[in-house]
Enzyme design. Sequence first.
Site, PDB file in Angstrom:
ATOM      1  N   HIS A 193      -6.815  -8.758   6.162  1.00  0.00           N
ATOM      2  CA  HIS A 193      -6.029  -8.415   4.968  1.00  0.00           C
ATOM      3  C   HIS A 193      -4.840  -9.348   4.739  1.00  0.00           C
ATOM      4  O   HIS A 193      -4.588  -9.772   3.612  1.00  0.00           O
ATOM      5  CB  HIS A 193      -5.554  -6.960   5.076  1.00  0.00           C
ATOM      6  CG  HIS A 193      -5.297  -6.317   3.760  1.00  0.00           C
ATOM      7  ND1 HIS A 193      -5.373  -4.952   3.552  1.00  0.00           N
ATOM      8  CD2 HIS A 193      -4.959  -6.830   2.560  1.00  0.00           C
ATOM      9  CE1 HIS A 193      -5.103  -4.670   2.297  1.00  0.00           C
ATOM     10  NE2 HIS A 193      -4.835  -5.795   1.672  1.00  0.00           N
ATOM     11  N   ASP A 230     -13.924  -2.963  -4.272  1.00  0.00           N
ATOM     12  CA  ASP A 230     -13.033  -3.549  -3.266  1.00  0.00           C
ATOM     13  C   ASP A 230     -12.052  -2.490  -2.777  1.00  0.00           C
ATOM     14  O   ASP A 230     -11.282  -1.942  -3.558  1.00  0.00           O
ATOM     15  CB  ASP A 230     -12.270  -4.729  -3.881  1.00  0.00           C
ATOM     16  CG  ASP A 230     -11.319  -5.385  -2.892  1.00  0.00           C
ATOM     17  OD1 ASP A 230     -11.688  -6.425  -2.332  1.00  0.00           O
ATOM     18  OD2 ASP A 230     -10.203  -4.851  -2.688  1.00  0.00           O
ATOM     19  N   LYS A 258     -11.174  -4.193   4.335  1.00  0.00           N
ATOM     20  CA  LYS A 258     -10.282  -5.147   4.982  1.00  0.00           C
ATOM     21  C   LYS A 258      -9.680  -4.574   6.261  1.00  0.00           C
ATOM     22  O   LYS A 258      -9.468  -3.372   6.380  1.00  0.00           O
ATOM     23  CB  LYS A 258      -9.149  -5.537   4.008  1.00  0.00           C
ATOM     24  CG  LYS A 258      -9.638  -5.979   2.638  1.00  0.00           C
ATOM     25  CD  LYS A 258      -8.479  -6.322   1.713  1.00  0.00           C
ATOM     26  CE  LYS A 258      -8.962  -6.495   0.284  1.00  0.00           C
ATOM     27  NZ  LYS A 258      -9.190  -5.201  -0.402  1.00  0.00           N
ATOM     28  N   TYR A 266      -5.625   1.112   2.293  1.00  0.00           N
ATOM     29  CA  TYR A 266      -5.551   1.919   1.074  1.00  0.00           C
ATOM     30  C   TYR A 266      -5.803   3.396   1.366  1.00  0.00           C
ATOM     31  O   TYR A 266      -5.571   4.243   0.510  1.00  0.00           O
ATOM     32  CB  TYR A 266      -6.559   1.440   0.029  1.00  0.00           C
ATOM     33  CG  TYR A 266      -6.458  -0.019  -0.367  1.00  0.00           C
ATOM     34  CD1 TYR A 266      -5.337  -0.792  -0.046  1.00  0.00           C
ATOM     35  CD2 TYR A 266      -7.491  -0.628  -1.062  1.00  0.00           C
ATOM     36  CE1 TYR A 266      -5.265  -2.120  -0.399  1.00  0.00           C
ATOM     37  CE2 TYR A 266      -7.427  -1.953  -1.429  1.00  0.00           C
ATOM     38  CZ  TYR A 266      -6.322  -2.712  -1.092  1.00  0.00           C
ATOM     39  OH  TYR A 266      -6.271  -4.035  -1.448  1.00  0.00           O
TER      40      TYR A 266
END
Length: 281
Positions: free
Chosen positions: A112, A51, A81, A56
Amino acid sequence: MSQPQEITIPTVTLNNGVQIPQLGFGAFQVPPEETQRIVEGALEAGYRHIDTAAAYRNEAGVGAAIAASGIPRGEIFITTKLRNGEQGMAHQAFQNSRQALGLDYVDLYLIHWPVPAQGLFTEAWKDMEKLYANNQIRAIGVSNFLADHLDTLLPAADIVPAVNQIEIHPAFQQQELAAKNRSLGIAVEAYSPLGQGADLAAATVKSLAAKYGATPAQVVLAWHLSQGTIVIPKSVQAARMRENLGSAAVSLTPAEAAEITELESGARTGGDPAVAAHSQM
C-alpha cells in the site's frame, strides 16, 4: 447479473499478460457497513474491477457483494493491499485479506505504501513473490512508490511490479514518475483521479464537458484513459457510478487532452510517500 451491453470498458495488459479493466471502482472511504450494498450497485452498473485494501476495513463487504452478484468470479478483477504495519508478515496478512474477501485468489495485491522508515518493503515483496508463484495472486504490484523506492526494490526483486498505483489527477500528474514506471513495464494506476473533486471546477474541463455533453468527471476520466492510465473513481451514488463508466465513451482529441495536461499545479491531495509512515492498523 450481466454487464450492460452499451458499456465497453477498455483493458490494460499487465507485464505478465494479465488483463485489468482500465476503469474500476474504488472502495476507499466506503463505510464497512455499507460496502456490500454499494459494491453490489457498482457491479450492477457494469464495473468489473473493484479496488479495496485491508486498511479500508471493508474487504468483507466487497466479498459479500461479489458472492451476492451471481457474476462468475473470473469476470471480476479484485485488487487489495498490504497494510503498512504488516509489511513484516505479508504472507499472513494476505491470507487474512483473502479470507475476508471469501476468495480463492486475488487478482492484484499491492504494497500500500513504501514506508521507507521501516525498511521492510523489499522483504514484503519477496513474500508476495512466493504467493504469486503459488498462484494465490494473479499479479503483484506496489502503490505510492516514488522513483527511489523503485530503485531500491528492483535490484532485489525477481518480479517487476505489474502496477504502481499513485495519486494522479490534472493538478498533480507526477509525469516523471509515471514515465519511469512505463519505461520499466509497470502499468500506472491513478487514485484520487478527480483530485477529490477539485479538478472538476477548471474552466478547461467545464468547457470540454459542455462541448461533448458530458460531465466534468467524465472529461477528466477520459483524459486518464487516453493516456493508458488505469483509473479507480469512487462514488456511493448509483447515478454517479454510471456517469463515471460513461467516460469510456468520451474521446478527447490530442489537443484537448493536452489542454487538460496544462492544468498541472503540483497540488497533491494525499500523503507524501517519502515520509508517510502511518501503520494503518
